[in-house]
Design a protein around this motif. Structure first.
Motif, PDB file in Angstrom:
ATOM      1  N   LYS A 298       0.843  -1.182   0.000  1.00 49.35           N
ATOM      2  CA  LYS A 298       0.000   0.000   0.000  1.00 49.35           C
ATOM      3  C   LYS A 298       0.894   1.253   0.000  1.00 49.35           C
ATOM      4  O   LYS A 298       1.912   1.282   0.710  1.00 49.35           O
ATOM      5  CB  LYS A 298      -0.844  -0.032   1.282  1.00 49.35           C
ATOM      6  CG  LYS A 298      -1.908   1.020   1.366  1.00 49.35           C
ATOM      7  CD  LYS A 298      -2.638   0.840   2.697  1.00 49.35           C
ATOM      8  CE  LYS A 298      -3.574   2.007   2.921  1.00 49.35           C
ATOM      9  NZ  LYS A 298      -4.186   1.952   4.233  1.00 49.35           N
ATOM     10  N   ALA A 299       0.503   2.250  -0.777  1.00 47.75           N
ATOM     11  CA  ALA A 299       1.191   3.549  -0.705  1.00 47.75           C
ATOM     12  C   ALA A 299       0.589   4.299   0.471  1.00 47.75           C
ATOM     13  O   ALA A 299      -0.630   4.429   0.565  1.00 47.75           O
ATOM     14  CB  ALA A 299       0.976   4.327  -1.992  1.00 47.75           C
ATOM     15  N   ILE A 300       1.425   4.769   1.377  1.00 48.09           N
ATOM     16  CA  ILE A 300       0.871   5.358   2.598  1.00 48.09           C
ATOM     17  C   ILE A 300       1.045   6.872   2.659  1.00 48.09           C
ATOM     18  O   ILE A 300       0.650   7.495   3.634  1.00 48.09           O
ATOM     19  CB  ILE A 300       1.445   4.699   3.872  1.00 48.09           C
ATOM     20  CG1 ILE A 300       2.966   4.774   3.873  1.00 48.09           C
ATOM     21  CG2 ILE A 300       0.959   3.280   4.020  1.00 48.09           C
ATOM     22  CD1 ILE A 300       3.571   4.326   5.188  1.00 48.09           C
ATOM     23  N   GLY A 301       1.620   7.455   1.635  1.00 45.25           N
ATOM     24  CA  GLY A 301       1.697   8.911   1.658  1.00 45.25           C
ATOM     25  C   GLY A 301       2.757   9.439   0.724  1.00 45.25           C
ATOM     26  O   GLY A 301       3.618   8.696   0.255  1.00 45.25           O
ATOM     27  N   SER A 302       2.656  10.740   0.451  1.00 41.76           N
ATOM     28  CA  SER A 302       3.675  11.382  -0.377  1.00 41.76           C
ATOM     29  C   SER A 302       3.921  12.782   0.141  1.00 41.76           C
ATOM     30  O   SER A 302       2.998  13.444   0.614  1.00 41.76           O
ATOM     31  CB  SER A 302       3.222  11.425  -1.840  1.00 41.76           C
ATOM     32  OG  SER A 302       2.073  12.228  -1.968  1.00 41.76           O
TER      33      SER A 302
END
Lengths: 416, 531
Positions: free
Chosen positions: B479-483
């Motif tokens: 999962k991508a959790i932030g940028s």
């Protein structure tokens, strides 16, 4: 004749059955490694090869003092910026995490891999990258372990700062910062330097409080430690062929062991697994297929050559050249662009080797490896092939890959 | 002729000339014999000779400290090592005896730490001076290394092979893996016989020679070769890459007997031509040669010279050479060249030192479709990699026209140039080009993971801003959790492995949607090895 202690010297050993002193006085081991320069596997292709991360891990574990060990690495994971260099760097980062490295010098060579790789390497190494050459970056300026404060620096702070988006710190200023921090924390300062022996000597003279400077060298690790005042200077030499262990008594570095990573060191099973993953990634990404190739004359294949040159073919079949790719296959490196070029025929040509399945007649070092593409010659012998000289051999039998190469001796093995 | 005969008549008869690689102990033993012979003390010489090694290798074996379970394997290791010596040296006849052996092997539970290395010793050797006792006693540690581990048959084999070599007067070798290059660390491999077989044979022949002199009651002069090396260190200055650089140093024998030597380079980048025995009062110039084709920069190396000079058996000469690159092939472009759709032009230059011109004869682009034109060139150019600012240079200008339409993200372009230089007939360089938004690195790699783990990568389009609209993974395990913004046109993206994926290679794709009309979707490959 008087008693004489030989080899290890019984006089100094007190002969047999001496035991450890008080555990509280146990020394620390500081194990130096690095300057792998992309040589994840042993440097060279012929016995006795030295180096390689699998042996290095074994030797490091053997030299470690249980919980009183500092493992330092001087970086330089790879020499270029290609995809294979990236894979090598990521592998090195994992290897060092596995070896429980204390600090890794993030220097210009590794910084050239770019800011994305900096993130990846820091993560894969378990946050062991450090640099005292850049302020305001995500990497720590120093690392503390046991009695030591470790700083890593380079003369080329600009390159590192550019990648880390921080402020470059000049080398001497970085060392001053390390010494001040060490003074404040009552720690013993160690510098990992991306610089040569002359630079290390200069720093040792200018900053006598430095306890140890690890520097880069194109030579081998010296047999003995060098001291300038109380500062010890040490290097592991080039291509990760050796490691060095120093023992810290609490007041000074005393013991010194430089170990060449010869075949006497077995492969570490965990690091072997990481290395196998690297080879699989190289194969999965098809780096061999992505190699740039140029157009050129067509190859005939070994069978065509042997059909007319039967005697030469007989000699060739008995030679190591005829089994060159098999050697790589046994080591699971048959899709490694670093190696394959010198184990097959015509890798750099659009008409040359792609795979054993596609080109079984080019899946070795064959006649055309040295004499050149020969399809035209096979059709009509009037097309003469160029004469082969020693200069053809040394394209593969370089001093690095084939340290014992001697044209007269080697030619005698394949005379035809 | 008469003068020659006269000279021969008065020329002293020397003791045997020993080979380099002989131990100091053995050299001393030989000198004790020859010193006695020099004085005409033939009985003293015969007594001293009794302490020198003999082909009849009688061995006492004391394994009472060895655990009973290990004894058979240790015995087998001993016999293998002795057999190896006998195979390679027909003059040696090993025989196990209960008493009266010249060499004794015994075992101790633990030896001391080697003070030089801090490692627990696996071996210790002691020469004795009592004729009724073994001449050499070798004690093998039942543990070794640091932390200490049990010694195994492999190490027992190596220590016995080494001990026999010590008995036959051979010096330690720095090369671990041969009989005389032992280690206190655990080893997995039985060491190999190297030069040792012949060296031991030569020592036995030297003893035979001494025995002959004693029998014939011949006086000899003790052989004391002495090596003087000049220079002691060497600075080769600057050379140009590709040059075959030759350098010499001189060994002078200021002693009274022939000097033998063996030279061991520390690098395969240079070779040292074999020399000859140096007679007393003479010198020999040793020729070394370096092929600098594969090197550049400042090189520091050391040449080790092993001699039969008892006072300084090993001398080390450090030398330095600075290898200047033969050519430079550089792009006049930033490290990453941003390209758009349609043909793009890049420029590269090939140049060299003014007095050693190099000319491109043909060139090609590889990796990305394109063409190259070449033209003679003279102009100002900086060379940042060599830390050189803009200055007048001369060589070839290479103009590349590439079609970047096939590039997704970052890609490497290779430029291959054929030249008129014999040693550098084909040279290469590369340039990174980027079209649109790229993931850096091109693949997100978690490494070996067995539990939840977070890493990050950059999504980058230098100098051209864009927004991330969404990020979705095609796998339930990632999962991508932030940028977070990381400069203009760049984001640092955090990705998490959530755990639970099947063991083995794991691959997923993260799909990033952006507001960039040219690249609304960026696919980022993710890889891990699940354990």
């Amino acid at each position: 004749m008087k008693l004489a202690a030989l080899a290890i010297g019984l006089a100094s050993l007190g002969f047999a059955a001496l035991r450890h002193s008080d555990p509280a006085e146990k020394p620390w081991a500081v194990i130096l490694g690095g300057d792998t320069d992309g040589y994840l596997s042993p440097c060279g292709c012929t016995e006795p090869m030295s180096g390689g991360v699998r042996r290095r891990a074994t030797a490091t574990r053997q030299l470690a003092f249980a919980d009183r060990t500092v493992v330092l690495d001087n970086g330089f994971f790879a020499t270029g910026t290609s995809r294979q260099d990236e894979l090598k760097a990521e592998t090195m980062a994992q290897v060092l995490r596995n070896m429980d490295a204390t600090a890794i010098n993030y220097g210009p060579a590794d910084a050239r891999l770019g800011p994305g790789m900096a993130l990846s390497l820091q993560s894969l190494s378990g946050n062991r990258l450090t640099t005292a050459s850049v302020g305001g970056s995500s990497l720590p300026l120093q690392v503390v372990k046991g009695p030591f404060l470790i700083g890593a620096a380079s003369k080329d702070a600009d390159t590192v700062a550019l990648t880390l988006r921080g402020q470059p710190i000049a080398l001497d200023q970085a060392v001053e910062g390390l010494l001040q921090a060490a003074d404040g924390g009552d720690k013993t300062p160690i510098l990992i330097l991306q610089g040569d022996q002359n630079e290390a000597r200069r720093l040792a003279r200018k900053f006598p409080k430095l306890a140890l400077i690890q520097y880069r060298s194109t030579s081998d690790a010296p047999d003995k430690m060098e001291r300038i005042g109380t500062t010890v200077l040490a290097t592991v030499g080039e291509h990760g062929k050796s490691i060095v262990r120093l023992t810290w008594s609490g007041r000074a570095f005393t013991g010194y062991t430089a170990l060449r990573l010869t075949p006497a060191f077995p492969d570490d099973p965990t690091v072997s697994r990481v290395f196998d993953t690297y080879l699989q990634r190289v194969a999965l990404e098809g780096l061999l297929d992505k190699l740039p190739r140029r157009d050129g004359p067509a190859y005939a294949g070994a069978a065509s050559c042997v059909a007319c040159h039967a005697q030469a073919g007989k000699v060739w079949k008995l030679s190591a050249h005829a089994h060159a790719l098999s050697t790589l296959e046994k080591g699971r490196q048959s899709r490694d662009p670093d190696c394959v070029g010198c184990h097959v025929t015509g890798l750099s040509s659009l008409n040359g080797f792609r795979s054993r399945a596609l080109n079984p007649q080019l899946a070795f070092v064959s006649c055309e490896s040295c004499h050149g593409p020969a399809k035209a010659h096979a059709r009509s012998p009037k097309f003469r092939l160029p004469k082969v000289t020693e200069s053809t051999c040394v394209t593969c039998h370089t001093t690095l890959n084939s340290p014992t190469f001697n044209f007269a001796k080697y030619w005698a093995k394949i005379r035809h | 002729m008469l003068a020659l005969l006269a000279a021969a008549a008065i020329a002293p008869l020397f003791g045997p000339t020993l080979n380099p690689g002989v131990s100091t102990e053995f050299q001393r033993e030989v000198l004790t014999v020859t010193d006695a012979l020099q004085k005409g003390d033939f009985e003293g010489a015969r007594k001293a000779l009794a302490f020198t090694p003999t082909g009849e290798l009688t061995i006492e074996w004391d394994d009472h400290n060895v655990p009973a379970a290990d004894r058979p394997q240790f015995l087998a290791a001993r016999d293998r090592a002795l057999q190896m010596w006998a195979n390679f040296n027909a003059l040696i006849h090993p025989k196990i005896v209960a008493k009266g052996g010249v060499l004794k092997f015994s075992f101790e539970k633990e030896l001391a730490l080697n003070p030089e290395t801090g490692i627990r010793a696996g071996y210790a050797a002691l020469f004795g001076d009592n004729p009724a006792k073994p001449r050499l006693e070798v004690v093998i540690g039942l543990t070794r290394g640091e932390p200490a581990v049990r010694s195994r048959p492999t190490e027992v084999y190596n220590e016995i092979a080494h001990g026999v070599g010590v008995y036959y007067g051979l010096a330690e070798s720095p090369y671990i893996g041969t009989f005389m290059g032992r280690s206190d660390l655990p080893t997995e491999r039985e060491n190999m016989m190297g030069y040792e077989g012949n060296a031991a044979k030569a020592n036995l022949k030297a003893i035979d020679e001494l025995r002959g002199r004693i029998d014939k009651r011949q006086r000899v002069t003790s052989a004391r070769p002495h090596a003087v090396m000049d220079p002691l260190s060497f600075d080769g200055g600057d050379i140009t890459q590709g040059d075959q650089y030759a350098f010499n140093f001189q060994l002078t024998n200021t002693g009274n007997a022939p000097l033998t030597y063996r030279i061991v380079p520390d690098c395969t980048c240079y070779t040292v031509l074999p020399g000859e025995v140096i007679q007393p009062g003479t010198s020999f110039v040793i020729h070394a040669r370096m092929d600098s084709t594969n090197y550049s920069g400042e090189l520091h190396h050391r040449i080790a010279v092993f001699t039969n000079d008892i006072d300084v058996p090993v001398r080390v000469m450090p030398f330095t050479i600075r290898v200047q690159p033969r050519y430079r092939l550089i792009f006049d472009a930033p490290e990453v060249k941003m390209v758009a759709n349609g043909p793009t032009t890049l420029t590269a230059y090939l140049f060299s030192a003014a007095d050693r011109p190099i000319k491109a004869t043909a060139a090609r682009v590889m990796g990305i479709p394109g063409t190259v034109t070449i033209a003679p060139w003279k102009g100002e150019l900086a060379d940042p990699a060599m830390k050189e600012g803009a200055k007048l240079r001369q060589g070839t200008k290479l103009t590349l026209t590439i079609n970047p339409s096939g590039i997704v993200g970052r890609s490497a372009l290779s430029l291959e140039v054929d030249t008129d230089d014999k040693a550098f007939g084909r040279v290469r360089t590369s340039q990174t080009v980027q079209r649109g938004i790229a993931a850096l690195p091109g693949q997100v790699f978690f490494g070996e993971v067995s539990s939840p783990y977070t890493t990050s990568f950059l999504l980058s389009q230098p100098g051209r801003a864009f927004q991330i609209l969404s990020m979705t993974s095609d796998s339930p395990y990632v999962k991508a959790i932030g940028s977070t913004p990381h400069g203009v046109g760049e984001y640092k993206v955090e990705v998490k492995y959530l755990g639970g994926a099947p063991v083995g290679f794991f691959n997923a794709i993260l799909t990033v949607k952006t507001d960039d009309p040219n690249q609304p979707v960026v696919k980022v490959p993710i890889q891990a090895v699940i354990r």
